[in-house]
Scaffold this motif. Structure first.
Motif: not given
Ligand SMILES: [Fe+2]
Ligand SMILES: [Fe+2]
Lengths: 123, 328
Positions: B1-3, B62-64, B92-97, B153-155, B171-173, B175-177
């Motif tokens: 449900m993230y996207g 969702s990121e924003i 990071d989250e805003v960057g993901h957005g 979800n993202q992986t 890129r996002i994954c 940073e998520e770690s």
């Protein structure tokens, strides 16, 4: 509105009634290239939107150089970048007749040995 | 449900009725079947484009919006190191957005249109961010478990067919770690701390349990399916499969700290499938349609930022510049 966030409670929401992004308010699109080490190539990593190249570099630094090593960043306006059409991918295919470009095509050992046998060359 | 890849009834119907050029469609599907990526300039079915825009845009929102509940605690972090880590994570989250908006832009929707659809309520964002972060323990639980769910979800989605989305997700994954690790560290400190620290952690887990089950969307039997989205590698795993993978990875990591979940029926059966009580899917629907504890605040804050910052953007604008779609 009563929020758990003290900063939210300090906002004067009455002042913000027109919460819509006005059309045509987009900034320029820049393609960003990242060079991690001195001596290495700059590699395309993504885009930023910014009004000037200076601003684009600052935003690119925030977005693409937060971690790891960075030596430099380049930005170029998207409108200044030209590419082939992806439909023309086949123009890059190497044909079998292009073996003359290939180092492995050049094999002379056999010829040298035959020559040496024929002429009794010893070293 | 993230996207979310869940289709509305109408979308599901259109998906099966829209007629495409059979030759182009065949070449497109053959490319995906070979494991190749689709790039922005390539031909693609109308519905492929439409569903990808919806999904990537929702992910970006969702990121924003997700940065808001966590941002709440930056000023009240318990020590300097935790404060630095939280600032870094929120950035990071805003960057993901930003990365995700760029990926959606390549499909032809401008960032301004996406922002407007967020502010008007036309576009959704992950339901999980409509819940409040009451205590510092919520920040620990969000960092560990909400990010953990997002990573599942993202992986999976990073193996999809659309090039720009996959590149953004890679890129996002990466940073998520860090988000996950610092969240786990935070949870472990609370769990191995004082009675009070354990109590606020238990309370946070109790409150986040159901939103976390909601995170991956309704059960497979309740959601409109599309074979096509699977075939086109837009959807890569079912909601239930992702939820199960999440529970399998993270439930033991909470239980080993002698913290419990507020559900006596949560257990793994012999087939390796996690069972749990009905997490109240009506609540999920209510919250997603605007009736959650924080929906109004999230949108109000975004609207305020939009309006309060407008004069800066306008001062920077060069009216002679035309909008350019990103290349890749
Ligand atoms: Fe993120
Ligand atoms: Fe994250």
């Amino acid at each position: 509105m009563s929020s758990l966030d003290p900063r939210v409670n300090r906002l004067d929401f009455k002042k913000a009634t027109d919460g819509e992004v006005h059309t045509n308010s987009h900034l320029i699109t820049w393609e960003v290239f990242h060079q991690d080490k001195r001596g290495k190539q700059a590699v395309h990593v993504g885009i930023v939107h910014a009004s000037t190249p200076e601003m684009a570099l600052i935003l690119a630094k925030e977005q693409y150089a937060r971690r790891g090593k960075t030596t430099n960043l380049w930005v170029a306006k998207t409108s200044d970048v030209y590419t082939f059409s992806t439909h023309d991918e086949d123009i890059f295919e190497t044909t079998p007749e292009k073996t003359f470009r290939d180092p492995a095509f050049y094999k002379v050992r056999d010829r040298i040995e035959k020559f040496q046998n024929r002429n009794k060359v010893t070293i | 449900m993230y996207g979310s890849t869940n289709l509305s009834e109408e979308d599901a119907r259109r998906m099966n009725t829209t007629v495409e050029d059979p030759e182009k469609l065949e070449a497109f599907e053959a490319r995906i079947a070979r494991g190749e990526k689709i790039e922005p300039q390539d031909w693609m079915p109308v519905e492929y484009r439409k569903q990808l825009i919806r999904m990537i845009e929702q992910h970006a929102h969702s990121e924003i919006v997700g940065a808001l509940p966590e941002g709440t605690w930056i000023t009240r972090a318990p020590n300097f190191r935790r404060k630095l880590a939280l600032i870094a994570k929120v950035q990071d989250e805003v960057g993901h957005g930003q990365l995700l908006y760029s990926a959606a832009e390549t499909l032809g929707k401008t960032r301004e249109e996406m922002m407007n659809d967020l502010l008007s309520g036309k576009s959704k964002y992950s339901n999980v961010f409509n819940y409040p972060a009451n205590t510092w323990a919520d920040i620990a639980v969000i960092g560990f478990l909400v990010d953990g769910a997002a990573i599942v979800n993202q992986t999976i989605n990073s193996k999809g067919s659309y090039g720009p989305y996959c590149r953004a997700l890679e890129r996002i994954c990466y940073e998520e770690s860090f988000h996950l690790k610092q969240g786990h560290d935070n949870v472990v400190y609370l769990a191995t701390g004082t009675k009070h620290q354990r109590a606020i952690l238990q309370d946070a887990i109790n409150r986040w349990y159901r939103p976390l089950l909601h995170f991956f969307g309704p059960p497979d039997v309740q959601s409109a399916h599309s074979e096509k989205l699977m075939k086109w590698k837009v959807k890569l795993a079912s909601n239930d499969d992702m939820r199960n993978q999440f529970l399998d990875m993270y439930v033991p990591k909470i239980l080993e700290l002698d913290i419990t979940f507020p559900d006596p029926n949560l257990k793994k059966n012999e087939d390796g499938i996690w069972e749990f009580s009905d997490p109240d899917w009506d609540e999920f629907k209510r919250v997603i349609n605007g009736d959650g504890p924080c929906n109004a605040e999230r949108i109000a804050v975004r609207k305020f930022a939009e309006e309060a910052g407008r004069w800066v953007r306008q001062a920077l604008m060069n009216p002679s510049e035309k909008y350019q779609v990103p290349l890749a």
